[in-house]
Design an enzyme around this catalytic site. Sequence first.
Site, mmCIF file in Angstrom:
data_model
loop_
_atom_site.group_PDB
_atom_site.id
_atom_site.type_symbol
_atom_site.label_atom_id
_atom_site.label_comp_id
_atom_site.label_asym_id
_atom_site.label_seq_id
_atom_site.Cartn_x
_atom_site.Cartn_y
_atom_site.Cartn_z
ATOM 1 N N GLU A 1 0.759 -1.249 0.086
ATOM 2 C CA GLU A 1 0.079 -0.053 0.051
ATOM 3 C C GLU A 1 0.931 1.367 0.007
ATOM 4 O O GLU A 1 0.568 2.148 -0.898
ATOM 5 C CB GLU A 1 -0.988 -0.063 1.239
ATOM 6 C CG GLU A 1 -1.954 -0.994 1.085
ATOM 7 C CD GLU A 1 -2.743 -1.534 2.350
ATOM 8 O OE1 GLU A 1 -4.022 -1.660 2.307
ATOM 9 O OE2 GLU A 1 -2.146 -1.523 3.229
ATOM 10 N N GLU B 1 -3.047 -9.961 3.425
ATOM 11 C CA GLU B 1 -3.531 -9.723 4.605
ATOM 12 C C GLU B 1 -4.458 -11.005 4.913
ATOM 13 O O GLU B 1 -4.696 -11.301 5.904
ATOM 14 C CB GLU B 1 -4.436 -8.299 4.744
ATOM 15 C CG GLU B 1 -3.548 -7.188 5.112
ATOM 16 C CD GLU B 1 -3.042 -6.606 3.682
ATOM 17 O OE1 GLU B 1 -2.441 -5.608 3.842
ATOM 18 O OE2 GLU B 1 -3.104 -7.522 2.535
#
Length: 811
Positions: A606, A626
Amino acid sequence: MSRFQVKKVAVLGAGVMGAQIAAHLVNVRVPVVLFDLAAKDATGAVAQGAAKNGIVTRAIDNLKKLKPAPLGDVADAVLIEQANYEDDLAKLGECDLIIEAIAERMDWKLDLYKKIAPHVAKHSILASNTSGLSITKLSEALPEALKPRFCGIHFFNPPRYMFLVELINTPTTQPQVLDDLEAFVTSTLGKGVVRAHDTPNFIANRVGIAGMLATLKEVEKFGLTPDVVDDLTGKKLGRASSGTFRTADVVGLDTMAHVVKTLQDNLNAETDPFYANFSTPPVLAKLLEMGNLGQKTKAGFFKKVGRDILRFDLQSGEYLPAGAKADEVYGRMLKKPAGERLKLLRESEGPQGQFLWAILRDSFHYAAVHLASIAESARDIDFAMRWGFGMKQGPFELWQEAGWAQVAKWIQEDIDAGKALSTVPLPKWVFEGAVAKAGGVHTPEGSWSASQGQFVPQRKLPVHERQLFPESVLGANAADANTAGTTISDEGDVRVWTLDKEGFEGVLIASIHSKMHAISPDVAEALGAAVDLAEAEYKGLVIWSPDEMFSVGADLQAMLPAFVVAGIGAVEGAEEELQNVMLKIRYASVPVVSAVRGMALGGGCELAVYSSKRVAAMESYIGLVEVGVGLIPGAGGLTYIARRAAENAAASTGTDLLPFLTEGFTAAAMAKVGTGALDSKKLGYLQGSDVIVPNKDELLYVALQQAKAMADAGYRAPLRRTFRVAGRSGAATIKGQLVNMRDGGFISAHDFHIASLIANVVTGGDVDAGSLVTEEYLMTLERKAFCSLIVHPKTQERIMGMLSTGKPVRN
């Protein structure tokens, strides 16, 4: 930089090595033509048409199946031009570099050189990728006009991943040819170059294979088994994690035997006083006789049967259960400082400790005796062993760190006592003169050259100016990127600093130095502060760290105490702060460039995608992972996927968002990680405008140049704008496919739940298809989904499992 331009390369020989060299050339966007013999048809006659290139065609097809993958993108296999020696020799005239990589037969190579010589362009370099044959003897078949442009170029297998390339000159090779080739190999191919003398097996294989043979001798002497030896000689010893025998299996026992035979055929007791140890070990001879060549035949020193790993036992000729470990005491010894470590091993009474001292002593002894003949300096031997054999330190570095004079005394005592593998004494330079005075072979002035009798500095070519912090050897006192430049601040595990070098003064650098560069709330705050400072006083900001990884993502351990004390509200607040930092980076008034190397996972991914630009090393592994711990990307990753899908759809003629969203959703839901920078680009984590850098040591240079160029070109941040989402109908379509996967047993109920939450976020939640949303709106959906999962028992099982074992829990 050299004016020598490599616009096209020919690789001669479509064997495993030649084909993989061609693949790596394609990876770095160098046009390449791959040659081999004309194929024959079923009758034995030369095939016609496209089938005439059948050998090359099959080699290219095989590239798509090899592991680890030689190609950064398997679709690029079509970029390798196919050719054969009967029809296509004229194509050699179009090539600036010709790499010969046929089988290790001197007669075959010489015959090929006579055939190709008339077709080689007047400016082209011809190089042989032999692993040990004499380059000078090979040159004798060439016309006088071509000899100055001929040399050896030895890639290590697999060439995409192995950093070392050895260059070998002949007495007639022009120095400029080697300089030009080193510049190309360093910057374009991304390799570390060591120049070797033209001696059998050059440097790395000469020292490394001699070391492997010495290890086998000591294994036999001390009665150890392959599994215990690999446990002792892997990471614990600062070497490749595969250890001794597993490494041999991966390389191939036939390949190992060939390199050993090169030593046997080209050396003798007069030219190498260790020659008596070069006989083929009985265990290797037996395995070769059985046809068990290692990984390629699924059996070698080790063999996998079902889930069980077996080891070969020479005495019985059978495979026995493996898995034995070394005594723990030696693991503790190997963690001690170098001097204490070697002393403990030398004085240990157990066979495992005596074995470890013996193989280290043997490596020091061999390297010292042969330094003058095989390498320009001790630096070249240490680099060759680090880059070619995966050692943390080369033999001279370890010897010097442990105490030069003391270790030398121990080695000579063992030689005199008949414990060493050869009776040849250590050279006089070990004990006398400049080396003894300096306390070792590596100094700030240079490394010891036994052939020249002086310390010689590291070679500097214009291409090396792109390496702001090149690899160095212990004792050289090279600049340390962790402390170099001017530190502006060092808080929250982020060092913010500037490089005190002309041309780079206006760009700020932020280096994360938390464990595995995990992003804690403190790291996020420090990165935000770095952006503020860059906007106020600098042209741009580069996020770069000097070691192997970019960032493994959010620091879950740092988040858990806040969750325990203050509940889910604390987690939601931390997530919002991290999201705000990502938006601050995206909309900063100065360019923020992420210099990515190694893993950029989860929050690290990110951080990269929210930067203005990414400069990525070729071996960058980027992805949103994740779901492996039962969560969803919570720092803007899903928002990025939705926004990019909308932008791509807007640039196309279609109106349906879903096709543009599917790939990003799948990547996040399946925790796909790019297998390199090229694959990461296919997944959408790198853009077409991003820069891929083949050489890891040039990453910071290129990132700083990019930031500076963007600023000088009048960089403006993107304008904030709304974008379309697929809405509830898009989510329903995705969930329909997920139901089939769940009901078919392909994913668990909790996997289905997580993937459904991802679908809700990337499609914009409970809104109509085509609705316009903001990034902040989607980030709110992200946070809510993230926080709902962190209190879920199944997710907590996955988090605790990962924190305690480092492995994902499937539930």
